[in-house]
Design a protein around this motif. Structure first.
Motif, mmCIF file in Angstrom:
data_model
loop_
_atom_site.group_PDB
_atom_site.id
_atom_site.type_symbol
_atom_site.label_atom_id
_atom_site.label_comp_id
_atom_site.label_asym_id
_atom_site.label_seq_id
_atom_site.Cartn_x
_atom_site.Cartn_y
_atom_site.Cartn_z
ATOM 1 N N GLN A 1 11.628 -26.664 -64.160
ATOM 2 C CA GLN A 1 11.298 -27.359 -65.394
ATOM 3 C C GLN A 1 11.787 -26.558 -66.596
ATOM 4 O OE1 GLN A 1 7.039 -27.742 -66.488
ATOM 5 N NE2 GLN A 1 7.475 -29.915 -66.459
ATOM 6 N N ARG A 2 12.586 -27.218 -67.413
ATOM 7 C CA ARG A 2 13.160 -26.594 -68.598
ATOM 8 C C ARG A 2 12.123 -26.547 -69.711
ATOM 9 N NH1 ARG A 2 17.590 -30.230 -69.346
ATOM 10 N NH2 ARG A 2 16.606 -31.059 -71.182
ATOM 11 N N ASP A 3 12.165 -25.481 -70.514
ATOM 12 C CA ASP A 3 11.290 -25.509 -71.685
ATOM 13 C C ASP A 3 11.852 -26.530 -72.664
ATOM 14 O OD1 ASP A 3 13.294 -24.445 -73.235
ATOM 15 O OD2 ASP A 3 12.409 -22.479 -73.402
ATOM 16 N N ASN A 4 11.117 -26.780 -73.710
ATOM 17 C CA ASN A 4 11.487 -27.894 -74.588
ATOM 18 C C ASN A 4 12.238 -27.490 -75.853
ATOM 19 O OD1 ASN A 4 9.419 -26.631 -75.824
ATOM 20 N ND2 ASN A 4 8.043 -28.395 -75.890
ATOM 21 N N ALA B 1 6.108 -22.288 -74.241
ATOM 22 C CA ALA B 1 7.283 -22.929 -73.663
ATOM 23 C C ALA B 1 8.144 -21.903 -72.932
ATOM 24 C CB ALA B 1 8.081 -23.630 -74.746
ATOM 25 N N ARG B 2 8.402 -22.120 -71.711
ATOM 26 C CA ARG B 2 9.199 -21.270 -70.850
ATOM 27 C C ARG B 2 9.779 -22.150 -69.754
ATOM 28 N NH1 ARG B 2 8.454 -15.796 -69.782
ATOM 29 N NH2 ARG B 2 8.709 -14.641 -71.701
ATOM 30 N N ASP B 3 10.961 -21.785 -69.297
ATOM 31 C CA ASP B 3 11.422 -22.455 -68.087
ATOM 32 C C ASP B 3 10.489 -22.058 -66.940
ATOM 33 O OD1 ASP B 3 13.409 -23.323 -69.679
ATOM 34 O OD2 ASP B 3 15.044 -22.334 -68.623
ATOM 35 N N ARG B 4 10.234 -22.978 -66.067
ATOM 36 C CA ARG B 4 9.304 -22.728 -64.973
ATOM 37 C C ARG B 4 9.877 -23.162 -63.639
ATOM 38 N NH1 ARG B 4 4.044 -21.557 -65.789
ATOM 39 N NH2 ARG B 4 3.759 -21.023 -67.966
#
Lengths: 91, 91
Positions: free
Chosen positions: A29-32, B18-21
């Motif tokens: 999942q990419r941050d926004n 917010a971070r890539d996960r």
């Protein structure tokens, strides 16, 4: 809604299809912030290795492994659904 | 409800978080014949190896990996939720 509900909903409805199942899901999942559009470059290889680990433990025919990839804006989900072979008692 | 919805709902609400996960879920589901009560004996080791593969690709501090196990009758779900380090552009 939680993950338990999701996997529980995956249960086959008929007794004939009843089998122990192993399910593995990998989501990125990419941050926004909108700056990064692609997933990590290692993502495909990471998935391959995860699948290889599963197949090392669970010796099943190719047809027993369903692999499904879904992509939406900012989210990629790989799902593996594996019908396990009949277990030996006590195994 | 699908897996996309589940992982999307996991997104932190605040911009600061917010971070890539990367999220990995491993579920084992017993068939409903009631004869087998325990999961496969290899399940804990399989999970360890899956986690090791993830950690090989994603070098993160221990605190960046949340591991959660849920058990309910006939269903066990292990969930790993990993906050990825800042990506280099193009990586």
């Amino acid at each position: 809604m939680d993950l338990m509900s999701f996997f529980r909903a995956k249960k086959p409805a008929t007794a004939q299809l009843a089998r122990d199942r192993l399910m593995v899901a990998v989501a990125w999942q990419r941050d926004n912030d909108g700056r990064r559009n692609a997933g990590p470059s290692y993502l495909p290889q990471l998935r391959e290795e995860l699948l290889a680990v599963v197949r090392k433990y669970v010796q099943v025919a190719d047809g027993a492994v369903q692999v499904n990839v879904q992509r939406e804006d900012g989210l990629e989900v790989l799902e593996m659904n594996i019908a396990l072979p009949e277990a030996r008692p006590g195994s």
